[in-house]
Design a protein around this motif. Structure first.
Motif, PDB file in Angstrom:
ATOM      1  N   LEU A   1      94.794  43.527  20.317  1.00 50.77           N
ATOM      2  CA  LEU A   1      94.026  42.704  21.265  1.00 50.77           C
ATOM      3  C   LEU A   1      92.850  43.495  21.822  1.00 50.77           C
ATOM      4  N   GLU A   2      93.078  44.766  22.080  1.00 50.65           N
ATOM      5  CA  GLU A   2      91.984  45.580  22.634  1.00 50.65           C
ATOM      6  C   GLU A   2      90.842  45.734  21.642  1.00 50.65           C
ATOM      7  N   LYS A   3      91.211  45.759  20.366  1.00 51.58           N
ATOM      8  CA  LYS A   3      90.171  45.820  19.320  1.00 51.58           C
ATOM      9  C   LYS A   3      89.249  44.625  19.448  1.00 51.58           C
ATOM     10  N   ASP A   4      89.831  43.507  19.889  1.00 52.92           N
ATOM     11  CA  ASP A   4      89.075  42.257  20.069  1.00 52.92           C
ATOM     12  C   ASP A   4      88.543  42.117  21.491  1.00 52.92           C
ATOM     13  N   HIS A   5      88.570  43.208  22.236  1.00 54.77           N
ATOM     14  CA  HIS A   5      88.094  43.233  23.635  1.00 54.77           C
ATOM     15  C   HIS A   5      88.900  42.310  24.534  1.00 54.77           C
ATOM     16  N   SER A   6      90.179  42.125  24.227  1.00 52.82           N
ATOM     17  CA  SER A   6      91.032  41.321  25.111  1.00 52.82           C
ATOM     18  C   SER A   6      92.055  42.240  25.774  1.00 52.82           C
ATOM     19  N   GLN A   7      92.320  41.975  27.027  1.00 48.70           N
ATOM     20  CA  GLN A   7      93.266  42.791  27.794  1.00 48.70           C
ATOM     21  C   GLN A   7      94.661  42.183  27.734  1.00 48.70           C
ATOM     22  N   LEU A   8      95.651  43.024  27.596  1.00 47.59           N
ATOM     23  CA  LEU A   8      97.036  42.537  27.623  1.00 47.59           C
ATOM     24  C   LEU A   8      97.722  43.146  28.845  1.00 47.59           C
ATOM     25  N   THR A   9      98.391  42.281  29.624  1.00 50.82           N
ATOM     26  CA  THR A   9      99.160  42.811  30.753  1.00 50.82           C
ATOM     27  C   THR A   9     100.623  42.818  30.356  1.00 50.82           C
ATOM     28  N   ALA A  10     101.214  44.004  30.411  1.00 44.75           N
ATOM     29  CA  ALA A  10     102.627  44.114  30.026  1.00 44.75           C
ATOM     30  C   ALA A  10     103.495  44.274  31.258  1.00 44.75           C
ATOM     31  N   THR A  11     104.649  43.659  31.228  1.00 42.77           N
ATOM     32  CA  THR A  11     105.595  43.849  32.339  1.00 42.77           C
ATOM     33  C   THR A  11     107.023  43.807  31.826  1.00 42.77           C
ATOM     34  N   PHE A  12     107.886  44.516  32.523  1.00 41.49           N
ATOM     35  CA  PHE A  12     109.306  44.491  32.187  1.00 41.49           C
ATOM     36  C   PHE A  12     110.091  43.785  33.287  1.00 41.49           C
ATOM     37  N   GLN A  13     109.350  43.298  34.283  1.00 40.78           N
ATOM     38  CA  GLN A  13     110.025  42.653  35.422  1.00 40.78           C
ATOM     39  C   GLN A  13     109.769  41.156  35.447  1.00 40.78           C
ATOM     40  N   LEU A  14     110.852  40.429  35.640  1.00 44.67           N
ATOM     41  CA  LEU A  14     110.753  38.971  35.610  1.00 44.67           C
ATOM     42  C   LEU A  14     109.889  38.417  36.754  1.00 44.67           C
ATOM     43  N   GLU A  15     110.024  39.014  37.938  1.00 48.18           N
ATOM     44  CA  GLU A  15     109.244  38.530  39.100  1.00 48.18           C
ATOM     45  C   GLU A  15     107.752  38.660  38.808  1.00 48.18           C
ATOM     46  N   ARG A  16     107.392  39.802  38.221  1.00 47.81           N
ATOM     47  CA  ARG A  16     105.974  40.053  37.889  1.00 47.81           C
ATOM     48  C   ARG A  16     105.507  39.045  36.832  1.00 47.81           C
ATOM     49  N   LEU A  17     106.405  38.746  35.879  1.00 49.85           N
ATOM     50  CA  LEU A  17     106.053  37.783  34.836  1.00 49.85           C
ATOM     51  C   LEU A  17     105.742  36.420  35.466  1.00 49.85           C
ATOM     52  N   HIS A  18     106.587  35.981  36.402  1.00 45.38           N
ATOM     53  CA  HIS A  18     106.343  34.705  37.078  1.00 45.38           C
ATOM     54  C   HIS A  18     104.997  34.729  37.797  1.00 45.38           C
ATOM     55  N   ALA A  19     104.705  35.829  38.441  1.00 44.64           N
ATOM     56  CA  ALA A  19     103.440  35.935  39.180  1.00 44.64           C
ATOM     57  C   ALA A  19     102.265  35.812  38.206  1.00 44.64           C
TER      58      ALA A  19
ATOM     59  N   SER B   1     112.888  31.414  27.100  1.00 44.22           N
ATOM     60  CA  SER B   1     111.706  30.634  26.699  1.00 44.22           C
ATOM     61  C   SER B   1     111.787  29.216  27.281  1.00 44.22           C
ATOM     62  N   GLN B   2     112.970  28.612  27.203  1.00 42.55           N
ATOM     63  CA  GLN B   2     113.135  27.254  27.710  1.00 42.55           C
ATOM     64  C   GLN B   2     112.855  27.194  29.218  1.00 42.55           C
ATOM     65  N   GLU B   3     113.380  28.219  29.920  1.00 39.76           N
ATOM     66  CA  GLU B   3     113.168  28.269  31.377  1.00 39.76           C
ATOM     67  C   GLU B   3     111.685  28.408  31.710  1.00 39.76           C
ATOM     68  N   ILE B   4     111.031  29.319  31.012  1.00 32.46           N
ATOM     69  CA  ILE B   4     109.616  29.570  31.302  1.00 32.46           C
ATOM     70  C   ILE B   4     108.778  28.343  30.954  1.00 32.46           C
ATOM     71  N   SER B   5     109.088  27.735  29.813  1.00 29.29           N
ATOM     72  CA  SER B   5     108.256  26.594  29.412  1.00 29.29           C
ATOM     73  C   SER B   5     108.443  25.401  30.353  1.00 29.29           C
ATOM     74  N   ALA B   6     109.654  25.285  30.950  1.00 29.03           N
ATOM     75  CA  ALA B   6     109.850  24.201  31.914  1.00 29.03           C
ATOM     76  C   ALA B   6     109.033  24.463  33.182  1.00 29.03           C
ATOM     77  N   LEU B   7     108.965  25.744  33.573  1.00 26.94           N
ATOM     78  CA  LEU B   7     108.235  26.070  34.808  1.00 26.94           C
ATOM     79  C   LEU B   7     106.720  26.144  34.593  1.00 26.94           C
ATOM     80  N   TYR B   8     106.311  26.602  33.402  1.00 29.69           N
ATOM     81  CA  TYR B   8     104.871  26.768  33.124  1.00 29.69           C
ATOM     82  C   TYR B   8     104.537  26.071  31.808  1.00 29.69           C
TER      83      TYR B   8
END
Ligand SMILES: Nc1ncnc2c1ncn2[C@@H]1O[C@H](COP(=O)(O)OP(=O)(O)OP(=O)(O)O)[C@@H](O)[C@H]1O
Ligand SMILES: [Mg+2]
Length: 394
Positions: free
Chosen positions: A22-40, A64-71
């Motif tokens: 992604l960085e090669k394409d000038h896109s930023q990726l935000t990585a997280t290992f915490q669910l709360e941060r993912l929701h944010a 995936s099902q939970e996340i897709s229902a919320l977002y």
């Protein structure tokens, strides 16, 4: 349009190659290992593409099902263990794509490219809704409170019959739990009303046609959800929007109704121009039909009803006159009993109006379609000559 690229892993594995590419394409990726941060992160905007890797704390499909229902806006790419990848299951759980944990650069590039394309297309749809034709279609609800009286068979064959008359026709499968319109047409839809509801959440002009399945005989189908439990996410409001959207694009809309009257089905009846109420001359069917008519009368919809007598065999059980007396309603049309033809068509997944157009039941359905819609007889005559239909006749 700027995509919010996110990576989540409950195994605390770093995004590695994904970030690099992604960085090669000038896109930023935000990585997280915490669910709360993912929701944010997912809550920040509605242009998120999420790489979801789970296996220690969570089951990746359930997450995936939970996340897709919320977002519902999130485009989810599941990263699953070798041998566990199941695209169908992933899609049922709200994901859009899958990658194996051992993906190579080509597979990753392809997944990123698809995600970009999808997000670009969706952003375009949000800003430039398609200008749809203004003329609105006519809606028929094919109903009966008794199961197995022939609603689905009539819906499909009537639809094809209208198409033969040159109309642009759609079917909405109103049996949201166990709908079988697609099966009767030998189709396996990838997208259904469920995906439309899920993916179009909050959008006014999302193209419902993308979620309809075309058949080889010029009838488009908004199929029932692939799994019975998905119907819970579909409301009366969704059905109303679906009918209104489809009306803008099709001349005729047929709704294959369910035997019960939920809010969803009452809304269908309310939006229908005509209710084709199917009955047979069996007493058990007629009793329920009478109750249905009384219910419809209490909500002032009886004036839309056209009574259709199906599986009629002369000399057997009650005669037409008696039936009309009982219902206080004229029988609008009689369809003959011809089980060999109807059943063979269902088993073949091919409408009898095409395979047996000259059968009694075939001719009768064609006659019904002509009576129902086309006021201008010249129009019928012209379209009848259309040679392309001869090709479809077997
Ligand atoms: N005119 C007819 N002549 C003979 N058999 C018919 C006729 N119409 C329907 N049938 C038979 O009735 C059965 C039920 O048909 P169909 O599935 O269309 O009914 P339905 O009302 O949609 O049922 P459900 O309530 O389960 O959705 C099928 O086996 C079909 O072959
Ligand atoms: Mg049916």
């Amino acid at each position: 349009m700027s995509i919010n690229w996110i990576y989540f892993s409950d195994t605390k594995t770093s995004p590695g190659e994904i970030k690099t590419l992604l960085e090669k394409d000038h896109s930023q990726l935000t990585a997280t290992f915490q669910l709360e941060r993912l929701h944010a992160l997912l809550g920040e905007n509605n242009q998120s593409v999420l790489f979801l890797k789970a296996g220690s704390l969570f089951n990746v499909y359930e997450l995936s099902q939970e996340i897709s229902a919320l977002y519902p806006h999130a485009y989810i790419i599941l990263i699953v263990q070798e041998g566990m990848e199941d695209l169908k299951k992933a899609m049922q759980m709200g994901a859009s794509d899958t990658l194996r944990t051992t993906f190579n650069e080509e597979e990753l590039s392809e997944a990123i490219l698809h995600a970009r394309k999808f997000m670009r297309h969706r952003a375009k749809m949000d800003h430039n809704p398609i200008n749809l034709p203004k003329a609105e279609g006519k809606v028929f609800a094919i109903s009966s409170p008794k199961g197995g009286v022939g609603k689905t068979s009539l819906t499909i064959n009537l639809a094809v019959s209208f198409a033969k008359l040159g109309k642009k026709v759609a079917i909405i499968d109103g049996n949201l739990q166990f709908g079988d319109v697609a099966m009767y047409c030998n189709l396996k839809p990838k997208r259904t009303i469920y995906e439309w509801v899920k993916e179009s959440y909050g959008r006014d002009h999302y193209p419902i046609s993308h979620y309809m399945t075309s058949s080889e005989y010029d009838v488009s189908i908004l199929a029932a959800p692939q799994r019975p439990e998905f119907f819970e996410g579909i409301s009366e409001h969704h059905i109303k929007s679906a009918i209104e959207e489809i009306k803008k694009q099709f001349d005729i809309i047929l709704i294959d109704m369910s035997t019960y009257l939920s809010d969803i089905h009452l809304r269908c009846l309310d939006l229908a121009d005509e209710i084709l109420l199917l009955t047979t001359n069996e007493l058990s069917v007629m009793r329920l039909t009478q109750l249905y008519l009384e219910t419809i009368e209490t909500i002032n919809l009886k004036n839309k009803v056209k009574l259709i007598l199906n599986r009629y065999q002369k000399g057997q059980s009650l005669e037409v006159k008696k039936i009309e007396e009982i219902f206080g309603l004229n029988v609008y049309h009689i369809l003959p009993d011809q089980s060999t033809v109807v059943l063979a068509a269902i088993n073949a997944g091919y409408p009898f109006i095409l395979s047996h157009s000259r059968s009694h039941i075939g001719k009768s359905v064609l006659k019904l379609s002509e009576a129902l819609f086309v006021k201008n007889n010249d129009e019928i005559a012209v379209v009848k000559k259309d040679k392309r239909w001869n090709l479809l006749r077997k």
